[in-house]
Design a protein around this motif. Structure first.
Motif, PDB file in Angstrom:
ATOM      1  N   MET A   1       0.842  -1.194   0.000  1.00 17.77           N
ATOM      2  CA  MET A   1       0.000   0.000   0.000  1.00 17.77           C
ATOM      3  C   MET A   1       0.886   1.256   0.000  1.00 17.77           C
ATOM      4  SD  MET A   1      -3.043   0.888   2.616  1.00 17.77           S
ATOM      5  CE  MET A   1      -3.381   2.562   2.978  1.00 17.77           C
ATOM      6  N   THR A   2       0.482   2.243  -0.754  1.00 21.20           N
ATOM      7  CA  THR A   2       1.224   3.490  -0.852  1.00 21.20           C
ATOM      8  C   THR A   2       0.991   4.325   0.398  1.00 21.20           C
ATOM      9  OG1 THR A   2       0.812   3.421  -3.236  1.00 21.20           O
ATOM     10  CG2 THR A   2       1.623   5.476  -2.340  1.00 21.20           C
ATOM     11  N   THR A   3       2.078   4.876   0.961  1.00 22.93           N
ATOM     12  CA  THR A   3       1.936   5.706   2.158  1.00 22.93           C
ATOM     13  C   THR A   3       1.464   7.104   1.789  1.00 22.93           C
ATOM     14  OG1 THR A   3       4.187   6.584   2.125  1.00 22.93           O
ATOM     15  CG2 THR A   3       3.855   4.473   3.268  1.00 22.93           C
ATOM     16  N   SER A   4       0.986   7.818   2.789  1.00 17.63           N
ATOM     17  CA  SER A   4       0.571   9.207   2.597  1.00 17.63           C
ATOM     18  C   SER A   4       1.707  10.037   2.021  1.00 17.63           C
ATOM     19  CB  SER A   4       0.127   9.806   3.937  1.00 17.63           C
ATOM     20  OG  SER A   4      -1.032   9.166   4.411  1.00 17.63           O
ATOM     21  N   LYS A   5       2.901   9.859   2.566  1.00 19.32           N
ATOM     22  CA  LYS A   5       4.079  10.608   2.102  1.00 19.32           C
ATOM     23  C   LYS A   5       4.318  10.347   0.613  1.00 19.32           C
ATOM     24  CE  LYS A   5       7.749  10.858   4.718  1.00 19.32           C
ATOM     25  NZ  LYS A   5       8.560  11.946   5.186  1.00 19.32           N
ATOM     26  N   GLU A   6       4.232   9.091   0.197  1.00 17.29           N
ATOM     27  CA  GLU A   6       4.475   8.734  -1.200  1.00 17.29           C
ATOM     28  C   GLU A   6       3.413   9.348  -2.120  1.00 17.29           C
ATOM     29  OE1 GLU A   6       6.639   4.404  -0.393  1.00 17.29           O
ATOM     30  OE2 GLU A   6       4.455   4.513  -0.577  1.00 17.29           O
ATOM     31  N   ILE A   7       2.173   9.366  -1.684  1.00 12.65           N
ATOM     32  CA  ILE A   7       1.101   9.949  -2.494  1.00 12.65           C
ATOM     33  C   ILE A   7       1.354  11.441  -2.733  1.00 12.65           C
ATOM     34  CG2 ILE A   7      -1.361  10.577  -2.502  1.00 12.65           C
ATOM     35  CD1 ILE A   7      -1.867   7.891  -1.054  1.00 12.65           C
ATOM     36  N   VAL A   8       1.679  12.165  -1.673  1.00  9.45           N
ATOM     37  CA  VAL A   8       1.913  13.602  -1.808  1.00  9.45           C
ATOM     38  C   VAL A   8       3.136  13.860  -2.689  1.00  9.45           C
ATOM     39  CG1 VAL A   8       2.420  15.753  -0.573  1.00  9.45           C
ATOM     40  CG2 VAL A   8       0.783  14.122   0.398  1.00  9.45           C
ATOM     41  N   LYS A   9       4.197  13.101  -2.489  1.00  4.60           N
ATOM     42  CA  LYS A   9       5.398  13.280  -3.307  1.00  4.60           C
ATOM     43  C   LYS A   9       5.116  13.003  -4.785  1.00  4.60           C
ATOM     44  CE  LYS A   9       9.005  12.969   0.098  1.00  4.60           C
ATOM     45  NZ  LYS A   9      10.278  12.398   0.493  1.00  4.60           N
ATOM     46  N   LYS A  10       4.263  12.019  -5.075  1.00  2.00           N
ATOM     47  CA  LYS A  10       3.906  11.721  -6.468  1.00  2.00           C
ATOM     48  C   LYS A  10       3.226  12.918  -7.127  1.00  2.00           C
ATOM     49  CE  LYS A  10       3.426   6.693  -6.290  1.00  2.00           C
ATOM     50  NZ  LYS A  10       2.480   5.560  -6.407  1.00  2.00           N
ATOM     51  N   ILE A  11       2.426  13.642  -6.372  1.00  3.73           N
ATOM     52  CA  ILE A  11       1.763  14.836  -6.919  1.00  3.73           C
ATOM     53  C   ILE A  11       2.804  15.847  -7.357  1.00  3.73           C
ATOM     54  CG2 ILE A  11       0.364  16.857  -6.307  1.00  3.73           C
ATOM     55  CD1 ILE A  11      -1.373  14.990  -4.667  1.00  3.73           C
ATOM     56  N   PHE A  12       3.782  16.101  -6.501  1.00  4.41           N
ATOM     57  CA  PHE A  12       4.834  17.064  -6.830  1.00  4.41           C
ATOM     58  C   PHE A  12       5.673  16.605  -8.028  1.00  4.41           C
ATOM     59  CE2 PHE A  12       4.163  18.419  -2.352  1.00  4.41           C
ATOM     60  CZ  PHE A  12       3.846  19.748  -2.625  1.00  4.41           C
ATOM     61  N   GLU A  13       5.737  15.313  -8.237  1.00  3.31           N
ATOM     62  CA  GLU A  13       6.483  14.761  -9.371  1.00  3.31           C
ATOM     63  C   GLU A  13       5.618  14.685 -10.628  1.00  3.31           C
ATOM     64  OE1 GLU A  13       7.638  11.016  -7.680  1.00  3.31           O
ATOM     65  OE2 GLU A  13       9.182  11.926  -6.412  1.00  3.31           O
ATOM     66  N   GLY A  14       4.342  15.070 -10.526  1.00  3.53           N
ATOM     67  CA  GLY A  14       3.441  15.062 -11.674  1.00  3.53           C
ATOM     68  C   GLY A  14       2.948  13.678 -12.059  1.00  3.53           C
ATOM     69  N   LYS A  15       3.019  12.747 -11.144  1.00  2.00           N
ATOM     70  CA  LYS A  15       2.593  11.379 -11.423  1.00  2.00           C
ATOM     71  C   LYS A  15       1.113  11.194 -11.100  1.00  2.00           C
ATOM     72  CE  LYS A  15       7.155   9.440 -10.635  1.00  2.00           C
ATOM     73  NZ  LYS A  15       7.998   8.636  -9.752  1.00  2.00           N
ATOM     74  N   ILE A  16       0.546  10.143 -11.647  1.00  2.00           N
ATOM     75  CA  ILE A  16      -0.851   9.804 -11.381  1.00  2.00           C
ATOM     76  C   ILE A  16      -0.923   9.156  -9.997  1.00  2.00           C
ATOM     77  CG2 ILE A  16      -2.783   8.339 -12.092  1.00  2.00           C
ATOM     78  CD1 ILE A  16      -1.752   8.680 -14.991  1.00  2.00           C
ATOM     79  N   ILE A  17      -1.936   9.542  -9.240  1.00  2.00           N
ATOM     80  CA  ILE A  17      -2.109   9.005  -7.889  1.00  2.00           C
ATOM     81  C   ILE A  17      -3.444   8.279  -7.789  1.00  2.00           C
ATOM     82  CG2 ILE A  17      -0.634  10.702  -6.753  1.00  2.00           C
ATOM     83  CD1 ILE A  17      -3.188  12.288  -6.101  1.00  2.00           C
ATOM     84  N   GLU A  18      -3.515   7.353  -6.821  1.00  3.55           N
ATOM     85  CA  GLU A  18      -4.736   6.546  -6.676  1.00  3.55           C
ATOM     86  C   GLU A  18      -5.849   7.275  -5.923  1.00  3.55           C
ATOM     87  OE1 GLU A  18      -1.817   4.867  -3.475  1.00  3.55           O
ATOM     88  OE2 GLU A  18      -1.635   5.363  -5.583  1.00  3.55           O
ATOM     89  N   ARG A  19      -5.476   8.336  -5.183  1.00  2.00           N
ATOM     90  CA  ARG A  19      -6.484   9.123  -4.471  1.00  2.00           C
ATOM     91  C   ARG A  19      -5.911  10.501  -4.163  1.00  2.00           C
ATOM     92  NH1 ARG A  19      -5.318   9.652   0.872  1.00  2.00           N
ATOM     93  NH2 ARG A  19      -3.858   8.174   1.769  1.00  2.00           N
ATOM     94  N   ILE A  20      -6.783  11.419  -3.902  1.00  2.00           N
ATOM     95  CA  ILE A  20      -6.363  12.775  -3.558  1.00  2.00           C
ATOM     96  C   ILE A  20      -5.955  12.796  -2.088  1.00  2.00           C
ATOM     97  CG2 ILE A  20      -7.126  15.168  -3.292  1.00  2.00           C
ATOM     98  CD1 ILE A  20      -9.105  14.605  -5.601  1.00  2.00           C
ATOM     99  N   PRO A  21      -4.765  13.317  -1.790  1.00  3.80           N
ATOM    100  CA  PRO A  21      -4.359  13.380  -0.378  1.00  3.80           C
ATOM    101  C   PRO A  21      -5.146  14.451   0.378  1.00  3.80           C
ATOM    102  CG  PRO A  21      -2.687  14.359  -1.773  1.00  3.80           C
ATOM    103  CD  PRO A  21      -3.730  13.807  -2.686  1.00  3.80           C
ATOM    104  N   LEU A  22      -5.334  14.219   1.655  1.00  2.86           N
ATOM    105  CA  LEU A  22      -6.089  15.149   2.495  1.00  2.86           C
ATOM    106  C   LEU A  22      -5.186  15.798   3.527  1.00  2.86           C
ATOM    107  CD1 LEU A  22      -9.215  12.948   3.283  1.00  2.86           C
ATOM    108  CD2 LEU A  22      -9.092  14.871   1.696  1.00  2.86           C
ATOM    109  N   GLN A  23      -5.505  17.034   3.837  1.00  7.26           N
ATOM    110  CA  GLN A  23      -4.863  17.688   4.971  1.00  7.26           C
ATOM    111  C   GLN A  23      -5.936  18.408   5.770  1.00  7.26           C
ATOM    112  OE1 GLN A  23      -2.228  21.048   4.397  1.00  7.26           O
ATOM    113  NE2 GLN A  23      -1.508  20.929   6.499  1.00  7.26           N
ATOM    114  N   PHE A  24      -6.063  18.002   7.013  1.00 13.15           N
ATOM    115  CA  PHE A  24      -6.904  18.700   7.982  1.00 13.15           C
ATOM    116  C   PHE A  24      -5.945  19.331   8.981  1.00 13.15           C
ATOM    117  CE2 PHE A  24      -9.654  15.243   6.513  1.00 13.15           C
ATOM    118  CZ  PHE A  24     -10.776  15.965   6.148  1.00 13.15           C
ATOM    119  N   GLU A  25      -5.905  20.635   9.001  1.00  7.75           N
ATOM    120  CA  GLU A  25      -4.971  21.305   9.899  1.00  7.75           C
ATOM    121  C   GLU A  25      -5.666  21.619  11.213  1.00  7.75           C
ATOM    122  OE1 GLU A  25      -1.680  24.854  10.018  1.00  7.75           O
ATOM    123  OE2 GLU A  25      -2.721  24.430   8.161  1.00  7.75           O
ATOM    124  N   TRP A  26      -5.325  20.833  12.214  1.00  5.20           N
ATOM    125  CA  TRP A  26      -5.922  20.975  13.537  1.00  5.20           C
ATOM    126  C   TRP A  26      -4.991  21.690  14.510  1.00  5.20           C
ATOM    127  CZ3 TRP A  26     -10.903  19.530  14.347  1.00  5.20           C
ATOM    128  CH2 TRP A  26     -11.464  18.669  13.416  1.00  5.20           C
TER     129      TRP A  26
END
Length: 191
Positions: A1-26
């Motif tokens: 399974m892809t970690t949260s860190k890997e998903i966000v980094k893929k976005i910055f690299e312009g790669k296709i991701i399996e889901r949109i990462p979330l950020q809730f700033e509490w």
């Protein structure tokens, strides 16, 4: 399974991701860890943190704004050693960050204007204390209006600390990004 860190980094690299990462700033990494792919860790200069509770060294108590701005002596404050302040600020968070290694970590830093507000902040009132809230009265914005020279001196001194803090955070491989939050407006308009 892809970690949260890997998903966000893929976005910055312009790669296709399996889901949109979330950020809730509490403002609480433990809660963010349960609900977010991104966790924000606040890095603050240790000496300025207490100013929101005890009041800053340039806090205005009874003087008019104009008289207060004339009386302030920026050099009178005993400025802590930059390197030891920065090292302490970063070291105090590193152990906490290690437990979130699978998350994308943003180091959150208050910029020089916001930090300057802590130097002018009044002591925390009872209600704010009960709510665990910090506040300021735009004292730095007032200083800028009434005595620009002193405000710029304070800003420039603080900027040196902030730049060193950001440099130190950037050296740490556990931090994926840095966000600097700062004020550029007071109630009266742009600073």
């Amino acid at each position: 399974m892809t970690t949260s860190k890997e998903i966000v980094k893929k976005i910055f690299e312009g790669k296709i991701i399996e889901r949109i990462p979330l950020q809730f700033e509490w403002g609480n990494p433990s809660i963010e860890n349960e609900n977010s792919d991104v966790i924000g860790i606040s890095f603050r200069l240790p000496f300025s943190e207490e100013f929101y509770i005890k009041g800053g060294p340039f806090c205005r108590i009874k003087d008019s704004l104009k008289k207060w701005a004339e009386k302030i002596d920026i050099e009178e404050y005993s400025w802590p050693d930059i390197q030891s302040s920065v090292k302490l600020a970063v070291k105090s968070k590193i152990q906490r960050i290690k437990q979130y290694s699978d998350k994308f970590i943003i180091g959150k830093v208050l910029g020089p204007t916001e930090t300057a507000e802590s130097f002018c902040a009044p002591p925390q009132d009872i209600r704010s204390s009960m709510l665990s809230q910090f506040s300021h009265n735009f004292g730095f914005a007032a200083l800028l209006f009434y005595n620009r020279e002193k405000a710029e001196l304070l800003y420039n001194k603080i900027t040196i600390y902030i730049e060193k803090l950001v440099d130190e955070i950037a050296k740490n491989k556990l931090i994926d990004a840095i966000r600097i939050a700062d004020d550029s407006y007071s109630y009266l308009g742009p600073l």
